[in-house]
Design a protein around this motif. Sequence first.
Motif, PDB file in Angstrom:
ATOM      1  N   GLN A  98       8.328   8.239   6.295  1.00 53.31           N
ATOM      2  CA  GLN A  98       6.889   8.331   6.506  1.00 53.31           C
ATOM      3  C   GLN A  98       6.232   6.990   6.830  1.00 53.31           C
ATOM      4  OE1 GLN A  98       4.719  11.111   3.868  1.00 53.31           O
ATOM      5  NE2 GLN A  98       6.729  11.765   3.124  1.00 53.31           N
ATOM      6  N   ASP A  99       7.004   5.910   6.795  1.00 51.56           N
ATOM      7  CA  ASP A  99       6.498   4.637   7.342  1.00 51.56           C
ATOM      8  C   ASP A  99       6.446   4.706   8.870  1.00 51.56           C
ATOM      9  OD1 ASP A  99       5.983   3.277   4.998  1.00 51.56           O
ATOM     10  OD2 ASP A  99       7.945   2.298   4.910  1.00 51.56           O
ATOM     11  N   SER A 149       4.255  -1.353   7.166  1.00 52.71           N
ATOM     12  CA  SER A 149       3.960  -0.180   6.353  1.00 52.71           C
ATOM     13  C   SER A 149       4.865  -0.149   5.126  1.00 52.71           C
ATOM     14  CB  SER A 149       4.161   1.092   7.181  1.00 52.71           C
ATOM     15  OG  SER A 149       3.840   2.244   6.417  1.00 52.71           O
ATOM     16  N   THR A 150       4.271   0.125   3.951  1.00 49.34           N
ATOM     17  CA  THR A 150       5.021   0.100   2.690  1.00 49.34           C
ATOM     18  C   THR A 150       4.781   1.375   1.873  1.00 49.34           C
ATOM     19  OG1 THR A 150       3.202  -1.081   1.589  1.00 49.34           O
ATOM     20  CG2 THR A 150       4.951  -2.413   2.569  1.00 49.34           C
ATOM     21  N   LYS A 151       4.594   2.488   2.531  1.00 48.02           N
ATOM     22  CA  LYS A 151       4.224   3.733   1.861  1.00 48.02           C
ATOM     23  C   LYS A 151       5.260   4.199   0.833  1.00 48.02           C
ATOM     24  CE  LYS A 151       1.383   5.512   5.659  1.00 48.02           C
ATOM     25  NZ  LYS A 151       1.223   6.623   6.648  1.00 48.02           N
ATOM     26  N   SER A 163       5.248   4.318  -3.467  1.00 48.72           N
ATOM     27  CA  SER A 163       4.625   5.280  -4.386  1.00 48.72           C
ATOM     28  C   SER A 163       5.265   6.654  -4.314  1.00 48.72           C
ATOM     29  CB  SER A 163       3.129   5.419  -4.056  1.00 48.72           C
ATOM     30  OG  SER A 163       2.932   6.043  -2.790  1.00 48.72           O
ATOM     31  N   ILE A 192       0.856  -1.184   0.000  1.00 51.05           N
ATOM     32  CA  ILE A 192       0.000   0.000   0.000  1.00 51.05           C
ATOM     33  C   ILE A 192       0.889   1.230   0.000  1.00 51.05           C
ATOM     34  CG2 ILE A 192      -1.846   1.262   1.158  1.00 51.05           C
ATOM     35  CD1 ILE A 192      -2.719  -1.469   0.174  1.00 51.05           C
ATOM     36  N   GLY A 193       0.765   2.066  -1.026  1.00 47.61           N
ATOM     37  CA  GLY A 193       1.617   3.231  -1.161  1.00 47.61           C
ATOM     38  C   GLY A 193       1.208   4.387  -0.264  1.00 47.61           C
ATOM     39  N   ASN A 194       2.008   5.437  -0.321  1.00 46.36           N
ATOM     40  CA  ASN A 194       1.750   6.636   0.468  1.00 46.36           C
ATOM     41  C   ASN A 194       0.446   7.312   0.049  1.00 46.36           C
ATOM     42  OD1 ASN A 194       2.731   8.412   2.551  1.00 46.36           O
ATOM     43  ND2 ASN A 194       3.168   9.924   0.962  1.00 46.36           N
ATOM     44  N   ASP A 195      -0.017   7.016  -1.169  1.00 45.24           N
ATOM     45  CA  ASP A 195      -1.257   7.582  -1.687  1.00 45.24           C
ATOM     46  C   ASP A 195      -2.479   6.741  -1.327  1.00 45.24           C
ATOM     47  OD1 ASP A 195      -0.682   5.403  -3.256  1.00 45.24           O
ATOM     48  OD2 ASP A 195      -0.764   6.469  -5.182  1.00 45.24           O
ATOM     49  N   GLY A 196      -2.245   5.637  -0.610  1.00 48.93           N
ATOM     50  CA  GLY A 196      -3.348   4.773  -0.190  1.00 48.93           C
ATOM     51  C   GLY A 196      -3.753   3.736  -1.215  1.00 48.93           C
TER      52      GLY A 196
END
Length: 284
Positions: free
Chosen positions: A251-252, A258-260, A263, A155-159
């Motif tokens: 930002q994780d 978490s895999t933000k 993206s 799941i990227g930082n953009d959701g």
Amino acid sequence: MKTKMYLALTGSIALTLLAASCKKNHDKPNTPPAVTGVQLSTNGTFGSIITDNNGRSLYLFSDDAANVSNCTGGCAVVWPAFYKENPSIGTGLVATDFGVITNADGNKQTTYKGWPLYYYSKDVVTNDLNGDGVGKSWFVAKPDYTVMVSYAQLIGNDGNQYTSKGIAGTENSQYITDVNGRTLYLFTKDTFKTNKFSTGVAAHDANWPIDAVTAVQNVPSILNKADFDVITVFGQTQLVYKGHPLYYFGQDNSVKGSTKGVSFPTPGAAIWQINNTNTVALTQ
């Protein structure tokens, strides 16, 4: 004559009682010692491993990327959860590395460095270690892993959902984390064992902190320890995989699973990527 009959009768009764006693002891099942906690045990193949206090092997499941147990239903029959309230902690282990979660079925499970712990039903006797490597997802619990392997939807930082290639899509991706389950990334602009991102300026480098390990100890059995190394970057050591320096994503926020970063900074550009056994090695 009466004396002989009395002695014979007495002897017969004694033998009967002895036989009954022996049968009772023979029929009594061997009750294993109570499970009180965890300890370190030595295995000829894997070295130091984590077991319960009776020496029964404990395992980690790669699908438990986000500090939850994903082994339910039939899986939980084959891989029973390990739980002990206020467990005793053997020499060489650290009490703060152990915790507790509550599974979807409402049962509690002991965790190690955020990873739920399990038994393997095919380990029949003490010192059995038949579960490591099963499905390329189960690994014996060890105190000295440098990295771990996870499987999850990225799941990227953009959701949005991403594949292991860094493009939008649905995929249960394999990716390498640190021992606590925090995602490790590569920077596509790096060259062989050369960090092209860090500048030594704290405010800049905090966006993508390096995985500052000092030495490679052990890795899950599906990985090759020889693929890992360390380099020195601005006075710190940084873990390297197949020639790629490894980073966290700020930002994780050090959250397990978490895999933000996949993206960032532009969705689909795949500038920052996860690592796995399919990662193409950099060469000199």
